[in-house]
Design a protein around this motif. Structure first.
Motif, short mmCIF file in Angstrom:
data_model
loop_
_atom_site.label_atom_id
_atom_site.label_comp_id
_atom_site.label_asym_id
_atom_site.label_seq_id
_atom_site.Cartn_x
_atom_site.Cartn_y
_atom_site.Cartn_z
N ALA A 1 -5.18 81.42 2.32
CA ALA A 1 -4.63 81.94 1.07
C ALA A 1 -5.40 83.17 0.61
N GLY A 2 -6.72 83.14 0.73
CA GLY A 2 -7.52 84.29 0.34
C GLY A 2 -7.27 85.50 1.20
N VAL A 3 -7.18 85.29 2.50
CA VAL A 3 -6.89 86.39 3.42
C VAL A 3 -5.48 86.92 3.16
N GLY A 4 -4.53 86.03 2.95
CA GLY A 4 -3.16 86.46 2.65
C GLY A 4 -3.07 87.27 1.36
N ALA A 5 -3.78 86.83 0.34
CA ALA A 5 -3.77 87.57 -0.93
C ALA A 5 -4.36 88.96 -0.75
N LEU A 6 -5.42 89.06 0.04
CA LEU A 6 -6.04 90.37 0.28
C LEU A 6 -5.11 91.28 1.08
N VAL A 7 -4.43 90.73 2.07
CA VAL A 7 -3.49 91.53 2.86
C VAL A 7 -2.34 92.02 2.00
N LEU A 8 -1.81 91.16 1.15
CA LEU A 8 -0.72 91.58 0.26
C LEU A 8 -1.18 92.66 -0.71
N LEU B 1 -14.25 93.70 1.73
CA LEU B 1 -13.89 92.56 0.88
C LEU B 1 -13.58 91.32 1.71
N LEU B 2 -12.90 91.50 2.83
CA LEU B 2 -12.57 90.38 3.70
C LEU B 2 -13.86 89.75 4.25
N GLY B 3 -14.78 90.58 4.68
CA GLY B 3 -16.05 90.07 5.18
C GLY B 3 -16.82 89.31 4.12
N LEU B 4 -16.85 89.85 2.91
CA LEU B 4 -17.56 89.18 1.82
C LEU B 4 -16.87 87.86 1.44
N TYR B 5 -15.55 87.82 1.54
CA TYR B 5 -14.82 86.59 1.24
C TYR B 5 -15.06 85.53 2.31
N LEU B 6 -15.06 85.94 3.57
CA LEU B 6 -15.20 84.99 4.67
C LEU B 6 -16.64 84.55 4.91
#
Length: 90
Positions: free
Chosen positions: A36-43, A79-84
């Motif tokens: 969900a987090g990755v999807g929100a970032l991609v959107l 941002l993706l790296g920091l989220y993951l």
């Protein structure tokens, strides 16, 4: 910008916003928090590209558009790296 292009951009933004709204449902975050987090970032990244190219007119300036898209992609990857990072087992 032509009216038809503006309507297509607006419709795309509405569809992507609907996707973000669906991803923000508590059940989705409880079952698949990483997806969900990755999807929100991609959107969000896709919406930013539409705003930059259509509403700010960068589609008419390809070199500027490329520069902004590279900067935006690098920022989203950060941002993706920091989220993951907290989800990484190790």
């Amino acid at each position: 910008m032509k009216d038809q292009q503006l309507h297509i951009a607006w419709g795309s933004l509405m569809a992507l916003s609907l996707g973000s709204t669906l991803l923000s449902q508590p059940g989705i975050w409880a079952l698949w928090p990483v997806a969900a987090g990755v999807g929100a970032l991609v959107l969000a990244w896709l919406k930013a590209r539409i705003v930059l190219s259509r509403y700010l007119g960068l589609a008419a300036a390809p070199s500027w558009q490329r520069g902004f898209e590279i900067s935006l992609a690098l920022f989203c990857l950060l941002l993706l790296g920091l989220y993951l990072l907290p989800h990484y087992p190790g």
